[in-house]
Scaffold this motif. Structure first.
Motif, PDB file in Angstrom:
ATOM      1  N   ARG A  50       0.842  -1.196   0.000  1.00 57.66           N
ATOM      2  CA  ARG A  50       0.000   0.000   0.000  1.00 57.66           C
ATOM      3  C   ARG A  50       0.879   1.250   0.000  1.00 57.66           C
ATOM      4  O   ARG A  50       1.928   1.275   0.650  1.00 57.66           O
ATOM      5  CB  ARG A  50      -0.881   0.059   1.271  1.00 57.66           C
ATOM      6  CG  ARG A  50      -1.878  -1.071   1.451  1.00 57.66           C
ATOM      7  CD  ARG A  50      -3.048  -0.974   0.497  1.00 57.66           C
ATOM      8  NE  ARG A  50      -4.043  -2.004   0.787  1.00 57.66           N
ATOM      9  CZ  ARG A  50      -4.050  -3.222   0.256  1.00 57.66           C
ATOM     10  NH1 ARG A  50      -3.103  -3.579  -0.595  1.00 57.66           N
ATOM     11  NH2 ARG A  50      -4.992  -4.091   0.582  1.00 57.66           N
ATOM     12  N   VAL A  52       1.442   4.822   1.546  1.00 52.97           N
ATOM     13  CA  VAL A  52       1.067   5.425   2.823  1.00 52.97           C
ATOM     14  C   VAL A  52       1.259   6.939   2.712  1.00 52.97           C
ATOM     15  O   VAL A  52       2.310   7.397   2.256  1.00 52.97           O
ATOM     16  CB  VAL A  52       1.916   4.862   3.982  1.00 52.97           C
ATOM     17  CG1 VAL A  52       1.593   5.590   5.282  1.00 52.97           C
ATOM     18  CG2 VAL A  52       1.661   3.363   4.136  1.00 52.97           C
ATOM     19  N   LYS A  75       2.118  -4.139   3.275  1.00 50.94           N
ATOM     20  CA  LYS A  75       0.957  -3.746   4.059  1.00 50.94           C
ATOM     21  C   LYS A  75       1.202  -3.896   5.563  1.00 50.94           C
ATOM     22  O   LYS A  75       0.748  -3.075   6.359  1.00 50.94           O
ATOM     23  CB  LYS A  75      -0.222  -4.620   3.609  1.00 50.94           C
ATOM     24  CG  LYS A  75      -1.575  -4.143   4.045  1.00 50.94           C
ATOM     25  CD  LYS A  75      -2.637  -5.100   3.487  1.00 50.94           C
ATOM     26  CE  LYS A  75      -3.921  -4.977   4.283  1.00 50.94           C
ATOM     27  NZ  LYS A  75      -4.862  -6.056   3.929  1.00 50.94           N
ATOM     28  N   ILE A  78       2.653  -0.775   7.527  1.00 45.34           N
ATOM     29  CA  ILE A  78       1.982   0.533   7.502  1.00 45.34           C
ATOM     30  C   ILE A  78       2.119   1.256   8.837  1.00 45.34           C
ATOM     31  O   ILE A  78       2.552   2.421   8.890  1.00 45.34           O
ATOM     32  CB  ILE A  78       0.482   0.392   7.130  1.00 45.34           C
ATOM     33  CG1 ILE A  78       0.334  -0.039   5.667  1.00 45.34           C
ATOM     34  CG2 ILE A  78      -0.254   1.724   7.349  1.00 45.34           C
ATOM     35  CD1 ILE A  78      -1.095  -0.355   5.242  1.00 45.34           C
ATOM     36  N   PHE A  79       1.795   0.571   9.944  1.00 47.35           N
ATOM     37  CA  PHE A  79       1.772   1.277  11.228  1.00 47.35           C
ATOM     38  C   PHE A  79       3.182   1.566  11.747  1.00 47.35           C
ATOM     39  O   PHE A  79       3.412   2.598  12.380  1.00 47.35           O
ATOM     40  CB  PHE A  79       0.893   0.540  12.243  1.00 47.35           C
ATOM     41  CG  PHE A  79      -0.573   0.734  11.947  1.00 47.35           C
ATOM     42  CD1 PHE A  79      -1.238   1.881  12.361  1.00 47.35           C
ATOM     43  CD2 PHE A  79      -1.279  -0.187  11.174  1.00 47.35           C
ATOM     44  CE1 PHE A  79      -2.572   2.102  12.046  1.00 47.35           C
ATOM     45  CE2 PHE A  79      -2.609   0.016  10.859  1.00 47.35           C
ATOM     46  CZ  PHE A  79      -3.271   1.160  11.299  1.00 47.35           C
ATOM     47  N   LEU A  82       4.107   4.650   9.898  1.00 46.18           N
ATOM     48  CA  LEU A  82       3.466   5.845  10.467  1.00 46.18           C
ATOM     49  C   LEU A  82       4.187   6.294  11.734  1.00 46.18           C
ATOM     50  O   LEU A  82       4.354   7.487  11.994  1.00 46.18           O
ATOM     51  CB  LEU A  82       1.998   5.558  10.766  1.00 46.18           C
ATOM     52  CG  LEU A  82       1.096   5.440   9.529  1.00 46.18           C
ATOM     53  CD1 LEU A  82      -0.241   4.805   9.897  1.00 46.18           C
ATOM     54  CD2 LEU A  82       0.882   6.804   8.888  1.00 46.18           C
TER      55      LEU A  82
ATOM     56  N   PHE B 175      -5.030   6.192  10.942  1.00 42.03           N
ATOM     57  CA  PHE B 175      -3.588   6.460  10.905  1.00 42.03           C
ATOM     58  C   PHE B 175      -3.161   7.362  12.063  1.00 42.03           C
ATOM     59  O   PHE B 175      -2.034   7.300  12.531  1.00 42.03           O
ATOM     60  CB  PHE B 175      -3.201   7.144   9.584  1.00 42.03           C
ATOM     61  CG  PHE B 175      -3.036   6.191   8.422  1.00 42.03           C
ATOM     62  CD1 PHE B 175      -3.369   4.846   8.527  1.00 42.03           C
ATOM     63  CD2 PHE B 175      -2.527   6.642   7.217  1.00 42.03           C
ATOM     64  CE1 PHE B 175      -3.209   3.975   7.456  1.00 42.03           C
ATOM     65  CE2 PHE B 175      -2.352   5.782   6.140  1.00 42.03           C
ATOM     66  CZ  PHE B 175      -2.694   4.449   6.256  1.00 42.03           C
ATOM     67  N   GLN B 199      -9.408  -0.324   0.572  1.00 43.87           N
ATOM     68  CA  GLN B 199      -8.150   0.154   1.152  1.00 43.87           C
ATOM     69  C   GLN B 199      -8.332   1.095   2.341  1.00 43.87           C
ATOM     70  O   GLN B 199      -7.359   1.388   3.031  1.00 43.87           O
ATOM     71  CB  GLN B 199      -7.302   0.815   0.058  1.00 43.87           C
ATOM     72  CG  GLN B 199      -6.922  -0.189  -1.027  1.00 43.87           C
ATOM     73  CD  GLN B 199      -5.769   0.257  -1.898  1.00 43.87           C
ATOM     74  OE1 GLN B 199      -5.404   1.425  -1.898  1.00 43.87           O
ATOM     75  NE2 GLN B 199      -5.204  -0.681  -2.634  1.00 43.87           N
TER      76      GLN B 199
END
Lengths: 118, 422
Positions: A50, A52, A75, A78-79, A82, B175, B199
């Motif tokens: 993905r 981001v 994927k 992702i966190f 972040l 997020f 998504q």
């Protein structure tokens, strides 16, 4: 063998795919209308990625700096990505494309600025 | 009163594209008026990617897409004035504006491009009962807080409506560490893109509750929770299906409305189907010299099409201002046939078509195995290619070549319709 249900995003049809998975590889897929569904399911099972996008706070500034991964990252990162973005330190001025976090989470992909900030 | 050849109201993607095209068509004396402190419009806060695939062949974020047009405008040294709110436009194209630095200003424009964009449907338009507590925002307002102002509006979120902005904000709030508890949609289908549902919701385990709506909000000072209920086929809540979801934030993503107060003041005729001006194939409104493009004309899905449409409006406004346009004579109507809602343009000068016309509209429903057809006076003259699916959430388009009009000089009515394979 594991069965996963997913929605194909190849077109607005959004076919509901039933995917048989073994060792993180697709064994079979049903529910697709065209071959896009097969490709989507194969990639989504083997290595889902993905893009981001997020923002970084800039001390003394009201407006945060918006950023993106230069390419899609795995994927499951992702966190973690972040988290790294949140801790990033920004030196002004920044231009679109400047690296904000190099090689984020050892993915080999940089997080880059998506706006100019003087 | 200052004289301007082409005056563009709005410095977002529509206004920028129109101004660039007007300059490229030879207009030196033009001016963009923008009410915010910088150019770029709503793209400034759309930090997600997916813009520009059609226009630039790559996926950009909103700010990156806007910057390409801003850079071009700077390169051409296009005059613009930010922090300037247009208060009035008259039918003879006198524009009144106000700004903190310039005070009250009046401009006499030879041509005007309306490029004011759209705004979100507010809570008041829905009639949700309950207290007027804090914590209830339109999705775009929350997006502005998070992405531009650096504030987080809350921690536990319910989203009403599954338009793309709501879906994007579900992911964005996730997020930022929020818990997004549900996305609640009145209709049996989402108006958002499939890609966004997968998504932005599926990826983070956020449930999409179709055929549901919010029937009550709890909390005096601050939102404490919402009650949702299932709706029947008449879209009315079904008694006994209520459930309470504790949350401190409710985001509304329930539609966009073209912002046409200025158009109305100028005497521009609006279409009830699009809530935007009625235009011909040159994007001219019924008021001579006033053109419209972008989300003020009709709400688009893709900014790429906003840019394209607005460039055409800018070019046509330039030609008008430079006295290069002849009187086109009477136009014939374009009607919405089966399955078609809000077709643009609504009028065509069939004898004067010199460039392809892109008809754009929203399908009335979800249709499978469907194609767009065009009738001239009830006779089919064009069959588009078949589509597997069309839905109200995605704008449908069909381009018609000038030759088709040249071949039928006496046409008096055009109908755009869908044909579903039986």
């Amino acid at each position: 063998m594991e069965t996963r249900i997913m929605t194909c995003i190849g077109c607005p049809m959004g076919c509901q795919l039933t995917v048989e998975v073994e060792n993180n590889q697709m064994v079979s897929v049903t529910g697709n209308t065209c071959k896009k569904g097969v490709e989507y399911a194969r990639d989504e099972v083997a290595s889902p990625t993905r893009m981001v996008t997020s923002v970084v706070r800039v001390p003394g500034r009201k407006a945060p700096l918006c950023v993106k991964t230069a390419q899609a990252i795995p994927k499951d990162q992702i966190f973690a990505c972040l988290q790294a973005v949140r801790k990033a330190h920004v030196n002004l001025p920044v231009s679109i494309g400047d690296v904000v976090v190099p090689n984020v989470c050892n993915t080999g992909i940089d997080v880059i600025a998506t706006r100019n900030l003087d | 009163m200052r004289q301007v050849d082409v005056l563009i109201i709005g410095g977002g993607p529509a206004g920028l594209a129109a101004a660039i095209a007007a300059r490229e068509a030879g207009v030196e004396n033009l001016l963009i008026l923008e009410r915010e402190e910088s150019l770029g419009g709503i793209l400034k806060q759309c930090i997600h990617n997916g813009f520009g695939l059609q226009r630039f062949g790559e996926e950009l974020t909103g700010p990156e897409y806007a910057q390409r047009y801003i850079d071009k405008a700077m390169e051409l040294a296009l005059p613009y004035q930010c922090d300037t709110m247009v208060l009035d436009v008259t039918p003879d194209r006198v524009v009144t504006a106000i700004s903190p630095t310039e005070g009250l200003q009046q401009f006499q424009a030879k041509a005007i491009v309306l490029a004011m964009g759209c705004r979100e449907r507010p809570r008041g338009a829905l009639g949700i009962p309950g207290w007027r507590c804090s914590g209830i925002y339109s999705a775009g307002t929350a997006q502005r807080f998070v992405n531009l102002e650096g504030f987080l509006p809350g921690k536990e979120v319910v989203i009403l409506g599954s338009g793309d902005i709501g879906l994007i904000m579900a992911r964005r709030m996730t997020f930022e560490g929020c818990k997004v508890k549900a996305c609640v949609e009145l209709m049996p289908y989402s108006s958002g893109l499939k890609r966004n549902i997968v998504q932005c919701l599926d990826d983070y385990g956020i449930p999409l509750m179709l055929n549901h709506t919010v029937v009550d909000v709890a909390g005096r000072e601050r939102l404490e929770g919402v009650t949702i209920a299932q709706v029947g086929e008449n879209l009315k809540p079904i008694p006994g299906t209520e459930q309470y979801i504790p949350c401190d934030t409710l985001l509304l993503s329930v539609g966009l409305i073209p912002e046409n107060e200025l158009s109305t003041a100028a005497g521009v005729e609006l279409s009830p189907a699009t809530s935007g001006p009625v235009v011909d194939e040159t994007l001219a409104t019924n008021v001579p010299g006033i053109f419209a493009a972008g989300n003020v004309l009709h709400v688009h899905d893709l900014v790429d099409f906003v840019s394209e449409e607005s460039a055409r409006a800018g070019e046509q406004a330039a030609r008008y201002a430079l006295g290069q346009t002849a009187d086109n004579g009477p136009a014939i109507p374009v009607e919405n046939g089966f399955g078609v809602n809000g077709v643009v343009p609504q009028r065509v000068h069939a004898g004067k078509v010199d460039a392809p016309i892109r008809f754009m509209f929203r399908p009335r429903n979800v249709y499978k195995a469907v194609r767009i057809c065009v009738d001239f006076d009830g006779q089919e003259v064009l069959r588009g290619k078949p589509h597997m699916i069309m839905a109200p959430g995605e704008m449908a388009t069909l381009e018609v070549e000038p030759q088709l009009f040249a071949d039928h000089p006496d046409v008096s009515k055009i109908t755009v319709r869908l044909e579903v394979r039986q």
